[in-house]
Design an enzyme around this catalytic site. Structure first.
Site, short mmCIF file in Angstrom:
data_model
loop_
_atom_site.label_atom_id
_atom_site.label_comp_id
_atom_site.label_asym_id
_atom_site.label_seq_id
_atom_site.Cartn_x
_atom_site.Cartn_y
_atom_site.Cartn_z
N ASP A 150 0.78 -1.25 0.00
CA ASP A 150 0.00 0.00 0.00
C ASP A 150 0.82 1.31 0.00
O ASP A 150 0.52 2.23 0.77
CB ASP A 150 -0.96 0.02 1.20
CG ASP A 150 -1.98 -1.11 1.16
OD1 ASP A 150 -1.96 -1.93 0.22
OD2 ASP A 150 -2.82 -1.19 2.09
N LYS A 179 -7.00 -4.91 -3.18
CA LYS A 179 -7.77 -5.47 -2.07
C LYS A 179 -8.68 -4.40 -1.49
O LYS A 179 -8.43 -3.21 -1.66
CB LYS A 179 -6.81 -5.99 -0.99
CG LYS A 179 -5.90 -4.90 -0.45
CD LYS A 179 -4.88 -5.45 0.51
CE LYS A 179 -4.02 -4.35 1.07
NZ LYS A 179 -4.75 -3.36 1.86
N CYS A 188 -1.92 -2.81 7.58
CA CYS A 188 -1.83 -3.73 6.43
C CYS A 188 -0.55 -4.55 6.41
O CYS A 188 -0.56 -5.71 6.01
CB CYS A 188 -2.06 -2.96 5.14
SG CYS A 188 -3.78 -2.40 5.03
C1 VGL Z 1 -4.64 0.63 5.70
C2 VGL Z 1 -6.25 1.47 7.10
C3 VGL Z 1 -7.20 1.33 6.11
C4 VGL Z 1 -3.20 0.26 5.51
C5 VGL Z 1 -5.58 0.48 4.69
O1 VGL Z 1 -2.74 0.20 4.34
O2 VGL Z 1 -2.50 0.02 6.52
N1 VGL Z 1 -4.98 1.11 6.90
N2 VGL Z 1 -6.86 0.84 4.91
#
Ligand code: VGL
Ligand code: ZN
Length: 200
Positions: A11, A109, A154
């Site tokens: 991410d 995702k 994540c």
């Molecule tokens: C994430 C919160 C919501 C992350 C993704 O990538 O850690 N955290 N969506």
């Protein structure tokens, strides 16, 4: 190439970097670090948080709730986030400094409206797979090195699921940054250490 290791880059997207909707402090420091590291890997996989508008993990989808509160969904407690990583929006793009060219696979995702998905392997119901484990196993990959955002969400969920699936897992600490919501970073490391995740 016979290399049983993969780099899993979690991410590294604009919304998780300063100026983004769910900015992780120092998030914009990791793309360059990850670019360096990825040169040592034959296998590089990127994940991309990829939510439809109105996703149930967004506080804005619940009229009486605020960001960073918690609600209970059918699969368990869910932290509510600011709207982030909306499909096709600039915030969902990879950080411009991240070199995505050598990635063999991009796993998206969080695209089911009713279920969040922190982990690269399973949605937050902990049972719906993304298919990543099968991809890695078919390629003979046994050892995973994780980097990216955010360490305590994540990255940690991905590391824990990878251990549960039988992979060797190391988190490259200096290539990650954390949200650290109410001590979540310390909790995440405790869980990862108990599960046999190492720090690289
Ligand atoms: C994430 C919160 C919501 C992350 C993704 O990538 O850690 N955290 N969506
Ligand atoms: Zn998300």
């Amino acid at each position: 190439m016979t290399d049983d290791r993969a780099l899993l880059v979690i991410d590294v997207q604009n919304d998780f970097c300063p100026g983004g909707a769910l900015a992780v402090p120092g998030g914009d420091e990791v793309p360059r670090i990850i670019n360096e590291i990825s040169r040592d890997f034959a296998h590089v996989v990127l994940t991309q948080d990829w939510h439809p508008r109105g996703h149930l993990s967004f506080a804005s989808s619940h009229p009486d709730e605020e960001p960073f509160g918690t609600i209970v969904l059918p699969y368990g407690p869910q932290i509510l986030w600011p709207d982030h990583c909306v499909q096709g929006e600039p915030g969902a793009e990879f950080h411009p400094e991240l070199d995505a060219r050598r990635a063999g696979l991009i796993v998206r995702k969080g695209h089911h409206r009713e279920v969040d998905s922190y982990s690269a392997f399973f949605e937050n119901d902990r049972s719906t797979p993304t298919g990543l484990a099968g991809y890695l196993r078919e390629r003979g990959i046994n050892r995973l090195f994780l980097a990216g955002l955010a360490t305590d969400f994540c990255v940690a969920y991905s590391a824990l699921d990878a251990r549960r699936l039988g992979f060797d897992v190391a988190v490259i600490e200096h290539a990650c940054r954390a949200i650290d919501l109410d001590g979540s970073l310390a909790v995440a490391w405790k869980q990862m250490e108990a599960a046999g995740v190492t720090r690289a």
